[in-house]
Write a protein that holds these residues in place. Structure first.
Motif, PDB file in Angstrom:
ATOM      1  N   UNK A   2       3.787 -82.343  19.891  1.00 54.78           N
ATOM      2  CA  UNK A   2       5.086 -81.420  19.598  1.00 54.78           C
ATOM      3  C   UNK A   2       6.168 -82.358  18.941  1.00 54.78           C
ATOM      4  N   UNK A   3       6.275 -83.492  19.251  1.00 57.48           N
ATOM      5  CA  UNK A   3       7.190 -84.336  18.860  1.00 57.48           C
ATOM      6  C   UNK A   3       7.125 -84.411  16.986  1.00 57.48           C
ATOM      7  N   UNK A   4       5.868 -84.577  16.901  1.00 54.62           N
ATOM      8  CA  UNK A   4       5.697 -84.744  15.304  1.00 54.62           C
ATOM      9  C   UNK A   4       6.094 -83.384  14.466  1.00 54.62           C
ATOM     10  N   UNK A   5       5.683 -82.496  15.231  1.00 56.66           N
ATOM     11  CA  UNK A   5       6.141 -81.012  14.517  1.00 56.66           C
ATOM     12  C   UNK A   5       7.565 -80.699  14.526  1.00 56.66           C
ATOM     13  N   UNK A   6       8.273 -81.406  15.865  1.00 54.70           N
ATOM     14  CA  UNK A   6       9.565 -81.274  15.916  1.00 54.70           C
ATOM     15  C   UNK A   6      10.274 -82.209  14.947  1.00 54.70           C
ATOM     16  N   UNK A   7       9.565 -83.238  14.196  1.00 58.17           N
ATOM     17  CA  UNK A   7      10.217 -84.004  13.083  1.00 58.17           C
ATOM     18  C   UNK A   7       9.732 -83.610  11.919  1.00 58.17           C
ATOM     19  N   UNK A   8       9.200 -82.630  11.765  1.00 68.95           N
ATOM     20  CA  UNK A   8       8.863 -81.992  10.428  1.00 68.95           C
ATOM     21  C   UNK A   8       7.482 -81.838  10.163  1.00 68.95           C
ATOM     22  N   UNK A   9       6.671 -82.312  10.859  1.00 69.44           N
ATOM     23  CA  UNK A   9       5.257 -82.165  10.360  1.00 69.44           C
ATOM     24  C   UNK A   9       4.676 -80.798  10.171  1.00 69.44           C
ATOM     25  N   UNK A  10       3.971 -80.650   9.101  1.00 68.42           N
ATOM     26  CA  UNK A  10       3.455 -79.466   8.761  1.00 68.42           C
ATOM     27  C   UNK A  10       1.816 -79.333   9.165  1.00 68.42           C
ATOM     28  N   UNK A  11       1.218 -80.352   9.656  1.00 67.68           N
ATOM     29  CA  UNK A  11       0.052 -80.541  10.182  1.00 67.68           C
ATOM     30  C   UNK A  11      -0.061 -81.821  10.934  1.00 67.68           C
ATOM     31  N   UNK A  12      -1.118 -81.664  11.908  1.00 68.25           N
ATOM     32  CA  UNK A  12      -1.079 -82.955  13.003  1.00 68.25           C
ATOM     33  C   UNK A  12      -2.570 -83.425  12.683  1.00 68.25           C
ATOM     34  N   UNK A  13      -2.522 -84.638  12.459  1.00 70.14           N
ATOM     35  CA  UNK A  13      -3.984 -85.434  12.377  1.00 70.14           C
ATOM     36  C   UNK A  13      -4.161 -86.411  13.607  1.00 70.14           C
ATOM     37  N   UNK A  14      -5.253 -85.906  14.261  1.00 68.78           N
ATOM     38  CA  UNK A  14      -5.592 -87.137  15.284  1.00 68.78           C
ATOM     39  C   UNK A  14      -6.114 -88.374  14.749  1.00 68.78           C
ATOM     40  N   UNK A  15      -5.421 -89.097  14.507  1.00 65.95           N
ATOM     41  CA  UNK A  15      -5.680 -90.452  13.976  1.00 65.95           C
ATOM     42  C   UNK A  15      -5.952 -91.593  14.885  1.00 65.95           C
ATOM     43  N   UNK A  16      -6.343 -91.113  15.927  1.00 69.19           N
ATOM     44  CA  UNK A  16      -7.291 -91.872  17.033  1.00 69.19           C
ATOM     45  C   UNK A  16      -8.442 -91.217  17.532  1.00 69.19           C
ATOM     46  N   UNK A  17      -9.358 -91.719  17.529  1.00 75.55           N
ATOM     47  CA  UNK A  17     -10.796 -90.969  17.855  1.00 75.55           C
ATOM     48  C   UNK A  17     -10.857 -90.555  19.448  1.00 75.55           C
TER      49      UNK A  17
END
Length: 234
Positions: A177-192
């Motif tokens: 949610x923080x990433x989206x609030x900061x303008x992310x248009x998609x979220x990548x799970x960059x840790x498995x």
């Protein structure tokens, strides 16, 4: 089914994420019987030094693992750990085998969605890799604020310790949610570890699980449905 390539997996970083990756490999293989599945030679090695600690010698251990997998018969490699891809070239040089790149897979998925600003939940090392891959395709990286990044890492270590409870799930959803609030248009799970407690239903933007996509790509490459990646030049 015709003969497939033998997949070598450098795993154990962490063990639960590797087991999840192997389960997806099995699930995504179009098999009617045992003999139709892909042969997988894997080293589930939780003793690989922490990739998040500078000077940990993780690269040397991963190179040794890759060479052993080649010697055992592997023809193409995969690493279900984002941060370990800092040693991708070393792994390929040590083994002489191509690597199906997890970071590339995640970045390409974001590109295909048409995202311009991509949020990544990952270690500092993984964030550096994603920033490079995203920038090469004219996309910007959105990351957590420093204090939230520290909290994210604490959550990751909880997951590695076996905590998959509701509090940890809520924590991971809050980072997305923080990433989206900061303008992310998609979220990548960059840790498995992240997808062990986070799914698309928890994220108010397109959610990309590179580990899931990597499993699909491994099946496609091993079955000849996708070209084998090229080895690095030089």
């Amino acid at each position: 089914m015709s003969e497939s390539l033998v997949l070598g997996v450098l795993g154990g970083m962490g063990p639960a994420a590797t087991v999840e990756f192997l389960a997806k490999l099995q699930a995504y293989t179009p098999a009617k019987g045992d003999q139709d599945h892909i042969r997988v030679i894997m080293d589930l090695n939780p003793k690989v030094p922490d990739r998040n600690v500078p000077g940990s010698q993780a690269g040397a251990v991963l190179a040794e693992m890759a060479g052993a997998l080649q010697g055992a018969g592997a023809q193409v490699l995969a690493i279900p750990c984002n941060t370990a891809h800092a040693y991708a070239d070393l792994v390929q040089r040590a083994s002489g085998l191509p690597l199906i790149d997890l970071i590339e897979t995640g970045a390409n998925a974001a590109r295909d969605l048409g995202a311009r600003r991509v949020g990544v939940l990952g270690t500092k090392g993984a964030l550096r890799l994603y920033r490079e891959y995203l920038a090469a395709q004219a996309m910007g990286l959105v990351q957590l604020a420093p204090d939230r990044q520290d909290a994210f890492m604490a959550t990751i270590y909880k997951i590695k310790a076996g905590d998959l409870g509701s509090d940890v799930r809520a924590e991971m959803a809050s980072y997305a949610a923080d990433l989206i609030a900061n303008g992310a248009e998609a979220v990548v799970a960059g840790c498995t570890e992240a997808p062990l407690v986070l799914s698309a239903a928890d994220v108010r933007a397109p959610f990309i699980d590179p580990g899931d996509l990597l499993a699909r790509r491994c099946v496609a490459v091993c079955l000849g449905q996708e070209p084998i990646p090229a080895l690095p030049v030089g």
